[in-house]
Design an enzyme around this catalytic site. Structure first.
Site, PDB file in Angstrom:
ATOM      1  N   ALA A 129     -54.656 -64.628   1.537  1.00  0.00           N
ATOM      2  CA  ALA A 129     -53.424 -64.877   2.085  1.00  0.00           C
ATOM      3  C   ALA A 129     -52.308 -64.079   0.663  1.00  0.00           C
ATOM      4  CB  ALA A 129     -53.396 -66.692   1.946  1.00  0.00           C
ATOM      5  N   PHE A 130     -52.912 -63.671  -0.444  1.00  0.00           N
ATOM      6  CA  PHE A 130     -52.101 -63.032  -1.000  1.00  0.00           C
ATOM      7  C   PHE A 130     -51.978 -62.058  -0.393  1.00  0.00           C
ATOM      8  CE2 PHE A 130     -50.913 -60.696  -4.967  1.00  0.00           C
ATOM      9  CZ  PHE A 130     -49.199 -61.506  -5.528  1.00  0.00           C
TER      10      PHE A 130
ATOM     11  N   THR B 166     -58.197 -75.356  -9.808  1.00  0.00           N
ATOM     12  CA  THR B 166     -56.977 -74.492 -10.793  1.00  0.00           C
ATOM     13  C   THR B 166     -56.089 -74.324 -10.684  1.00  0.00           C
ATOM     14  OG1 THR B 166     -57.555 -72.319 -10.455  1.00  0.00           O
ATOM     15  CG2 THR B 166     -59.401 -72.892 -11.601  1.00  0.00           C
TER      16      THR B 166
ATOM     17  N   HIS C  63     -55.022 -71.823  -9.352  1.00  0.00           N
ATOM     18  CA  HIS C  63     -54.377 -70.932  -8.385  1.00  0.00           C
ATOM     19  C   HIS C  63     -53.793 -71.371  -6.965  1.00  0.00           C
ATOM     20  CE1 HIS C  63     -55.444 -66.636  -6.731  1.00  0.00           C
ATOM     21  NE2 HIS C  63     -56.061 -67.621  -5.553  1.00  0.00           N
TER      22      HIS C  63
ATOM     23  N   ALA D 158     -55.805 -69.434   4.981  1.00  0.00           N
ATOM     24  CA  ALA D 158     -56.112 -70.854   4.286  1.00  0.00           C
ATOM     25  C   ALA D 158     -56.230 -70.993   3.106  1.00  0.00           C
ATOM     26  CB  ALA D 158     -57.103 -71.306   5.576  1.00  0.00           C
TER      27      ALA D 158
ATOM     28  N   PHE E 290     -45.114 -68.500   9.960  1.00  0.00           N
ATOM     29  CA  PHE E 290     -46.272 -68.582   9.642  1.00  0.00           C
ATOM     30  C   PHE E 290     -47.166 -69.438   9.725  1.00  0.00           C
ATOM     31  CE2 PHE E 290     -46.991 -71.272   5.502  1.00  0.00           C
ATOM     32  CZ  PHE E 290     -47.154 -70.595   4.631  1.00  0.00           C
TER      33      PHE E 290
ATOM     34  N   ARG F 246     -56.777 -78.030  11.162  1.00  0.00           N
ATOM     35  CA  ARG F 246     -56.086 -77.943  11.705  1.00  0.00           C
ATOM     36  C   ARG F 246     -56.014 -76.554  12.375  1.00  0.00           C
ATOM     37  NH1 ARG F 246     -55.334 -81.421   7.996  1.00  0.00           N
ATOM     38  NH2 ARG F 246     -53.825 -82.789   7.129  1.00  0.00           N
TER      39      ARG F 246
END
Length: 157
Positions: free
Chosen positions: A56-57, A86, A88, A80, A113, A127
């Site tokens: 995703a990043f 954490t 993150h 996703a 998005f 989803r």
């Protein structure tokens, strides 16, 4: 009063889909939904480019390059991000949503998005399921609707 509402019609439009490979079971279903939505609304297969990024990043840099190219009427970002133990999740979710919005605003192009942010994989899979409840499908229709709205508004200006 003048009201402008875009109607999702993809005939003659070129669209890019940026999809993360991480959480592949989810993202492939999102991609299937997005492709279904584009095809149902008239986008030709040869007018769709799919860019696969690691996670995703990395979506935002690929979306930035697509938008800057001027080749596309709209972009669809799919991924996703599933909550873990954490922080993150919060970092990635915040940055990808901010980055996608920045691309849309900077280039004045619809960037839908379709990046899920869920507490667990089960929620993400729900989803990304079949049919019109698929968030990839919804992102595709949103992208086409916004492309029509921006086009129609520009014609009136």
């Amino acid at each position: 009063m003048r009201e402008i509402v875009g109607k999702p019609a993809g005939g003659g439009l070129r669209v890019a889909i940026v999809v993360a490979r991480f959480n592949r079971a989810v993202t492939e279903s999102l991609l299937d939904g997005a492709l279904e939505g584009l095809r149902e609304h008239g986008v030709a297969d040869d007018a769709i480019d799919v860019l696969r990024v690691p996670g995703a990043f990395e979506i935002t840099v690929a979306a930035e390059q697509c938008a800057a190219s001027g080749r596309y009427a709209a972009l669809i970002c799919l991924g996703a991000v599933v909550r873990g133990e954490t922080p993150h999740f919060e970092f990635i979710s915040r940055e990808v949503s901010r980055g996608v919005n920045d691309v849309a605003c900077r280039h004045r192009i619809p960037v839908a998005f379709g990046v899920l942010t869920t507490d667990n994989v089960e929620q993400a899979l729900a989803r990304a399921g079949d049919g019109h409840g698929n968030k990839g499908y919804e992102a595709a229709v949103t992208a086409l609707e916004m492309a029509a709205l921006l086009r129609d508004h520009a014609r009136l200006s």
